[in-house]
Motif scaffolding. Structure first.
Motif, short mmCIF file in Angstrom:
data_model
loop_
_atom_site.label_atom_id
_atom_site.label_comp_id
_atom_site.label_asym_id
_atom_site.label_seq_id
_atom_site.Cartn_x
_atom_site.Cartn_y
_atom_site.Cartn_z
N ARG A 3 0.83 -1.22 0.00
CA ARG A 3 0.00 0.00 0.00
C ARG A 3 0.86 1.26 0.00
O ARG A 3 0.55 2.22 -0.69
CB ARG A 3 -0.94 0.01 1.21
N VAL A 4 1.93 1.26 0.75
CA VAL A 4 2.82 2.43 0.80
C VAL A 4 3.45 2.65 -0.57
O VAL A 4 3.51 3.77 -1.07
CB VAL A 4 3.89 2.27 1.90
N TRP A 7 0.87 4.13 -3.12
CA TRP A 7 0.61 5.56 -2.98
C TRP A 7 1.75 6.39 -3.55
O TRP A 7 1.52 7.49 -4.03
CB TRP A 7 0.37 5.91 -1.51
N VAL A 16 -3.92 4.63 4.77
CA VAL A 16 -3.69 3.21 4.51
C VAL A 16 -4.88 2.40 5.01
O VAL A 16 -5.36 1.49 4.33
CB VAL A 16 -2.37 2.73 5.14
#
Length: 176
Positions: A3-4, A7, A16
């Motif tokens: 997820r990091v 982005w 998140v």
């Protein structure tokens, strides 16, 4: 981390959390703990913003994958055989991507080596493959591995392009 990386900018726990909650239910504290653990391990850096933190990946996903491959390769007792086996598992598209990557690393000042010279013993066989101008290695060499690299003798034939059999993964997480 996925997820990091997706982005591709500093993110908060709340961002998140909301992203993950589109797929499944998860607690805020769980996401906060995971991001804190990633920070402690050095995978993300964080900067305070009010009462929260913004987390940012220390390296790209590609750099992380490259480090994993390098680590695995360097732990091999036979690095050359490991590379040959790895290349044998690649799809044609992956091999083409590898060729492009080698060209980028070599740069214009280090062009790839020239094709092999014509075969002086047999003018009818200009390249290795016997085709006019051909530079492919013979089919039996492609399927039989490289006898000069121990451990590659069984890399061809029906095993070509299939993943090597590996022992079951060991659980090192203390029962998790």
């Amino acid at each position: 981390m996925t997820r990091v990386w997706q982005w591709n900018r500093p993110v908060t726990v709340r961002e998140v959390l909301e992203d993950i909650q589109r797929d499944r239910s998860i607690a805020y504290t769980t996401v906060m703990t995971v991001l804190d653990n990633l920070h402690q391990k050095g995978w993300v850096r964080r900067e305070a913003e009010g009462r929260a933190y913004r987390y940012e990946a220390v390296s790209t996903r590609a750099a992380y994958a490259a480090a994993l491959m390098n680590d695995s390769w360097s732990q091999s007792d036979n690095p050359a055989a490991a590379l040959v086996a790895f290349f044998g598992m690649m799809s044609p598209e992956q091999r083409e991507a590898l060729t492009d990557a080698v060209r980028m690393v070599q740069g214009p000042e280090n062009p790839p080596s020239a094709p092999p010279p014509e075969n002086p013993a047999n003018p009818e066989q200009p390249g290795v493959s016997g085709e006019p101008g051909g530079t492919e290695e013979p089919a039996d060499a492609r399927s039989a591995g490289n006898p000069e690299i121990p451990g590659t003798e069984n890399l061809g034939g029906e095993n070509r392009g299939k993943p090597a059999k590996r022992p079951p993964a060991q659980n090192t997480e203390g029962g998790r």
